[in-house]
Design an enzyme around this catalytic site. Structure first.
Site, PDB file in Angstrom:
ATOM      1  N   ILE A  17      40.643  60.001  88.749  1.00 52.20           N
ATOM      2  CA  ILE A  17      41.794  59.424  89.276  1.00 52.20           C
ATOM      3  C   ILE A  17      41.432  59.038  90.942  1.00 52.20           C
ATOM      4  CG2 ILE A  17      44.223  59.600  90.008  1.00 52.20           C
ATOM      5  CD1 ILE A  17      43.774  58.971  87.105  1.00 52.20           C
ATOM      6  N   ASP A  36      36.440  64.813  99.361  1.00 51.60           N
ATOM      7  CA  ASP A  36      36.163  65.767  98.663  1.00 51.60           C
ATOM      8  C   ASP A  36      35.338  66.892  99.001  1.00 51.60           C
ATOM      9  OD1 ASP A  36      36.543  64.907  95.693  1.00 51.60           O
ATOM     10  OD2 ASP A  36      35.191  66.549  95.570  1.00 51.60           O
ATOM     11  N   ARG A 156      49.195  57.607  85.246  1.00 51.31           N
ATOM     12  CA  ARG A 156      48.981  57.517  83.284  1.00 51.31           C
ATOM     13  C   ARG A 156      48.137  56.798  82.731  1.00 51.31           C
ATOM     14  NH1 ARG A 156      54.663  54.492  84.230  1.00 51.31           N
ATOM     15  NH2 ARG A 156      55.637  55.605  82.773  1.00 51.31           N
ATOM     16  N   LYS A 208      56.226  61.780  84.110  1.00 53.51           N
ATOM     17  CA  LYS A 208      54.868  61.902  83.485  1.00 53.51           C
ATOM     18  C   LYS A 208      54.804  63.196  82.507  1.00 53.51           C
ATOM     19  CE  LYS A 208      50.376  62.025  83.710  1.00 53.51           C
ATOM     20  NZ  LYS A 208      50.006  61.369  82.734  1.00 53.51           N
ATOM     21  N   ASN A 212      53.354  62.337  78.312  1.00 53.03           N
ATOM     22  CA  ASN A 212      52.470  63.150  76.638  1.00 53.03           C
ATOM     23  C   ASN A 212      53.233  63.858  75.851  1.00 53.03           C
ATOM     24  OD1 ASN A 212      50.734  61.546  77.806  1.00 53.03           O
ATOM     25  ND2 ASN A 212      49.897  63.284  79.241  1.00 53.03           N
ATOM     26  N   ARG A 215      54.088  62.819  72.946  1.00 52.39           N
ATOM     27  CA  ARG A 215      53.338  61.741  72.199  1.00 52.39           C
ATOM     28  C   ARG A 215      52.633  63.288  71.138  1.00 52.39           C
ATOM     29  NH1 ARG A 215      48.854  59.404  73.918  1.00 52.39           N
ATOM     30  NH2 ARG A 215      48.045  59.485  72.880  1.00 52.39           N
ATOM     31  N   HIS A 246      60.509  52.045  57.312  1.00 51.45           N
ATOM     32  CA  HIS A 246      61.562  52.302  57.911  1.00 51.45           C
ATOM     33  C   HIS A 246      61.850  51.519  59.224  1.00 51.45           C
ATOM     34  CE1 HIS A 246      65.045  53.806  60.064  1.00 51.45           C
ATOM     35  NE2 HIS A 246      65.736  54.645  58.708  1.00 51.45           N
ATOM     36  N   GLY A 259      43.666  67.241  71.531  1.00 54.41           N
ATOM     37  CA  GLY A 259      42.912  68.199  72.404  1.00 54.41           C
ATOM     38  C   GLY A 259      43.062  67.306  73.818  1.00 54.41           C
ATOM     39  N   CYS A 262      44.989  66.517  78.983  1.00 51.51           N
ATOM     40  CA  CYS A 262      46.885  65.814  79.043  1.00 51.51           C
ATOM     41  C   CYS A 262      47.356  66.348  78.189  1.00 51.51           C
ATOM     42  CB  CYS A 262      46.675  64.111  79.304  1.00 51.51           C
ATOM     43  SG  CYS A 262      46.097  64.169  80.416  1.00 51.51           S
ATOM     44  N   TYR A 316      37.726  65.060  71.636  1.00 59.32           N
ATOM     45  CA  TYR A 316      39.255  65.813  71.058  1.00 59.32           C
ATOM     46  C   TYR A 316      39.169  63.997  70.983  1.00 59.32           C
ATOM     47  CZ  TYR A 316      40.614  63.047  75.108  1.00 59.32           C
ATOM     48  OH  TYR A 316      40.975  61.868  76.469  1.00 59.32           O
TER      49      TYR A 316
HETATM   50  N1  LIG Z   1      41.370  61.733  84.414  1.00 56.96           N
HETATM   51  C1  LIG Z   1      42.575  61.768  83.875  1.00 56.96           C
HETATM   52  O1  LIG Z   1      42.721  60.802  82.810  1.00 56.96           O
HETATM   53  C2  LIG Z   1      44.029  61.680  84.378  1.00 56.96           C
HETATM   54  C3  LIG Z   1      45.531  60.733  84.120  1.00 56.96           C
HETATM   55  C4  LIG Z   1      46.760  61.188  83.724  1.00 56.96           C
HETATM   56  C5  LIG Z   1      46.990  61.853  85.124  1.00 56.96           C
HETATM   57  N2  LIG Z   1      45.386  63.107  85.337  1.00 56.96           N
HETATM   58  C6  LIG Z   1      45.797  63.829  87.165  1.00 56.96           C
HETATM   59  O2  LIG Z   1      45.486  63.601  87.622  1.00 56.96           O
HETATM   60  C7  LIG Z   1      44.770  64.765  88.936  1.00 56.96           C
HETATM   61  C8  LIG Z   1      43.470  64.211  88.694  1.00 56.96           C
HETATM   62  O3  LIG Z   1      42.415  64.494  87.943  1.00 56.96           O
HETATM   63  P1  LIG Z   1      41.276  63.691  87.530  1.00 56.96           P
HETATM   64  O4  LIG Z   1      40.832  63.726  86.186  1.00 56.96           O
HETATM   65  O5  LIG Z   1      41.330  62.756  88.440  1.00 56.96           O
HETATM   66  O6  LIG Z   1      40.292  65.024  88.376  1.00 56.96           O
HETATM   67  P2  LIG Z   1      38.867  65.437  88.569  1.00 56.96           P
HETATM   68  O7  LIG Z   1      38.369  66.791  88.263  1.00 56.96           O
HETATM   69  O8  LIG Z   1      38.321  63.787  87.951  1.00 56.96           O
HETATM   70  O9  LIG Z   1      38.671  64.705  90.400  1.00 56.96           O
HETATM   71  C9  LIG Z   1      39.130  66.041  90.784  1.00 56.96           C
HETATM   72  C10 LIG Z   1      38.424  65.598  92.496  1.00 56.96           C
HETATM   73  O10 LIG Z   1      39.332  66.629  92.969  1.00 56.96           O
HETATM   74  C11 LIG Z   1      38.080  67.308  94.127  1.00 56.96           C
HETATM   75  N3  LIG Z   1      38.732  68.648  94.707  1.00 56.96           N
HETATM   76  C12 LIG Z   1      39.429  69.390  94.145  1.00 56.96           C
HETATM   77  N4  LIG Z   1      40.171  70.617  94.644  1.00 56.96           N
HETATM   78  C13 LIG Z   1      39.867  69.456  96.142  1.00 56.96           C
HETATM   79  C14 LIG Z   1      40.182  69.808  97.420  1.00 56.96           C
HETATM   80  N5  LIG Z   1      41.183  71.353  97.790  1.00 56.96           N
HETATM   81  N6  LIG Z   1      39.940  68.455  98.986  1.00 56.96           N
HETATM   82  C15 LIG Z   1      39.052  67.508  98.197  1.00 56.96           C
HETATM   83  N7  LIG Z   1      38.840  67.350  96.957  1.00 56.96           N
HETATM   84  C16 LIG Z   1      38.755  67.932  96.415  1.00 56.96           C
HETATM   85  C17 LIG Z   1      37.542  67.915  92.908  1.00 56.96           C
HETATM   86  O11 LIG Z   1      35.728  67.976  93.959  1.00 56.96           O
HETATM   87  C18 LIG Z   1      37.260  66.953  91.841  1.00 56.96           C
HETATM   88  O12 LIG Z   1      35.750  65.511  92.739  1.00 56.96           O
HETATM   89  C19 LIG Z   1      45.289  65.662  87.800  1.00 56.96           C
HETATM   90  O13 LIG Z   1      46.028  66.608  88.217  1.00 56.96           O
HETATM   91  C20 LIG Z   1      45.367  65.341  86.155  1.00 56.96           C
HETATM   92  O14 LIG Z   1      45.846  65.995  85.165  1.00 56.96           O
HETATM   93  C21 LIG Z   1      44.213  62.405  85.326  1.00 56.96           C
END
Ligand SMILES: NC(=O)c1ccc[n+]([C@@H]2O[C@H](COP(=O)([O-])OP(=O)(O)OC[C@H]3O[C@@H](n4cnc5c(N)ncnc54)[C@H](O)[C@@H]3O)[C@@H](O)[C@H]2O)c1
Length: 426
Positions: A17, A36, A156, A208, A212, A215, A246, A259, A262, A316
């Site tokens: 994200i 990061d 999303r 948000k 999900n 679904r 329907h 799975g 989300c 999944y």
């Molecule tokens: N991936 C998706 O498709 C998706 C879709 C909708 C919502 N989300 C939500 O978005 C959020 C992020 O998900 P993601 O898939 O990007 O996660 P991810 O695991 O791909 O990336 C998260 C990043 O955050 C870094 N991180 C962790 N703690 C940290 C900190 N304290 N400071 C700085 N960096 C830090 C990690 O090293 C990692 O690179 C989650 O809440 C997830 O549920 C994800």
């Protein structure tokens, strides 16, 4: 106040994200810093590279890094906007693990200054912005809401289409007050082409989660229908096709479970905050129980427990390599723990190294089905449309297929002498 276009944005957490969000803000002309805790992410970013898979992302990152609009940093510094997009995984007790969010918010406090905007993008239980983010930011001594503006803006997007959906999808901004909601709306207006709706933070959090959950609950209903139809000798797939004629009915597809990080996770973030209410939890449990349902069916088919079972598909959902919370992985573990079946596994996308039972995986589907007493079609990957079933028929010990997705052409398989067990009917 700095105009939106001139703001310096820091994105905290550069995963699926955070990184696309950072790159798109940078592409829109804003100065973006990416922070990061994983050094590998920062090192790759500063070379214009990425360590995750997402179509189009590396080119975009490379472009904005070369232009100097996006830079990776290992220590937070002052900025105008901080966007938190760190993970919110689920704990063993099915509650949200908000530790990453807490740490991210705490890391902002020393560099927070008057006029800053803080956005929580991570998927979070209702009231997290108010009850977790605000008290932490308050430690700065600034008046949160008047001097610092805070909102939740959930994501999303669909992996594989993240860049397109970030830009084109509608977006919800839940501010802790109207000023915050408006400022954050102005911020995302820089690149969002969909409509942007403002509301309060806990409504945004619930939206948000409910998307999900909607679904997940509907899939649970389809899975319950499938199990019930098996008990009654009815074909659930026929019921779904006919009932969906329907004009106001849309029964979802049953399957071996739900799975991903989300659908299988987010509903629990509502459950943990509920006082009354049963349906969301029951739906989660219904979907989580589908691998057990398949286990029971296999025990019924092979009461003496002696069989070689080949499983096609481990991810999944189809056509991706993601095995997080995969119900098929759970099924494999259940079979390992509770039966004496010999297992052989195949998936054209999944990586052996990412799976603790990867030693059971073989590269060739035809090696996997060799001498098998049953083949389970577990994931409807496109590749499985092109299986040479004549060849499979010669290789299997017993020509028996358990189709958990209603994916295969039963009539032509029967012509080849296969016996078919169909989830939702048999
Ligand atoms: N991936 C998706 O498709 C998706 C879709 C909708 C919502 N989300 C939500 O978005 C959020 C992020 O998900 P993601 O898939 O990007 O996660 P991810 O695991 O791909 O990336 C998260 C990043 O955050 C870094 N991180 C962790 N703690 C940290 C900190 N304290 N400071 C700085 N960096 C830090 C990690 O090293 C990692 O690179 C989650 O809440 C997830 O549920 C994800």
């Amino acid at each position: 106040m700095t105009s939106t276009k001139d703001m310096k944005i820091t994105i905290i957490g550069l995963g699926y994200i955070g990184l696309p969000t950072a790159a798109i803000f940078a592409k829109s002309g804003m100065t973006v810093l990416g922070y990061d805790i994983n050094e590998k992410v920062i090192n790759a970013l500063n070379q214009g590279k990425i360590i995750i898979e997402e179509p189009g992302l590396e080119d975009l990152v490379n472009e904005v890094v070369e232009e100097g609009k996006l830079k990776g940093i290992s220590k937070l510094e002052e900025a105008d906007v901080f966007i938190i997009s760190v993970p919110t995984p689920i704990n063993k007790d099915k509650t949200a693990n908000m530790d990453y969010v807490r740490k991210a918010a705490e890391s902002i406090v020393p560099v927070l200054r008057k006029g800053n905007i803080v956005v929580l993008e991570s998927t979070s239980p209702p009231e997290s912005t108010e009850k977790i983010i605000l008290p932490i930011l308050g430690k700065s001594g600034l008046d949160i809401g008047e001097e610092v503006f805070v909102a939740h803006s959930p994501e999303r997007v669909l992996p594989g289409k993240i860049i397109q959906e970030l830009i084109e999808s509608d977006r919800i901004i839940g501010g802790i007050n109207e000023k915050s909601a408006q400022l954050v709306k102005d911020l995302y207006s820089v690149f969002v082409k969909g409509e942007i709706f403002t509301t309060d933070s806990k409504t945004a959090e619930m939206c948000k989660l409910m998307e999900n959950t909607y679904r997940d609950v509907n899939i649970a209903l389809a899975n319950e229908l499938a199990v019930t139809c098996e008990e009654m000798g009815i074909n659930a797939w026929d019921v779904i096709t006919l009932a969906n004629r329907h004009p106001r009915v849309n029964i979802h597809q049953p399957g071996p479970g739900v799975g991903g990080h989300c659908l299988a996770v987010d509903p629990w973030f509502i459950v943990e905050r509920q006082i009354k209410g049963n349906i969301i939890k029951l739906a989660r449990e219904t979907n989580d129980n589908m691998p057990n349902h398949i286990l029971d069916k296999l025990k019924e088919i092979f009461p003496d427990g002696n069989a070689k079972i080949s499983i096609l598909g481990l991810t999944y959902k189809p056509n991706i390599d993601d095995m997080r919370e995969s119900p098929i992985v759970n099924l494999v573990k259940l079979l390992k723990e509770n039966t004496r079946f010999t297992l052989s596994l195949h998936d054209p996308h999944a990586c052996k190294e990412n799976f603790e039972l990867g030693n059971l995986m073989l590269d060739s589907l035809y090696d996997v089905v060799k001498d098998a007493d049953l083949m389970i079609l577990a994931v409807n990957h496109n590749e499985y449309k092109n299986i040479d079933f004549k060849k499979v028929a010669k290789l299997m010990k017993d020509k028996h297929i358990y189709d958990t997705r209603n994916f295969l052409d039963e009539a032509s398989l029967k012509d080849l002498g296969f016996k078919i067990t169909l989830l939702g009917r048999d």
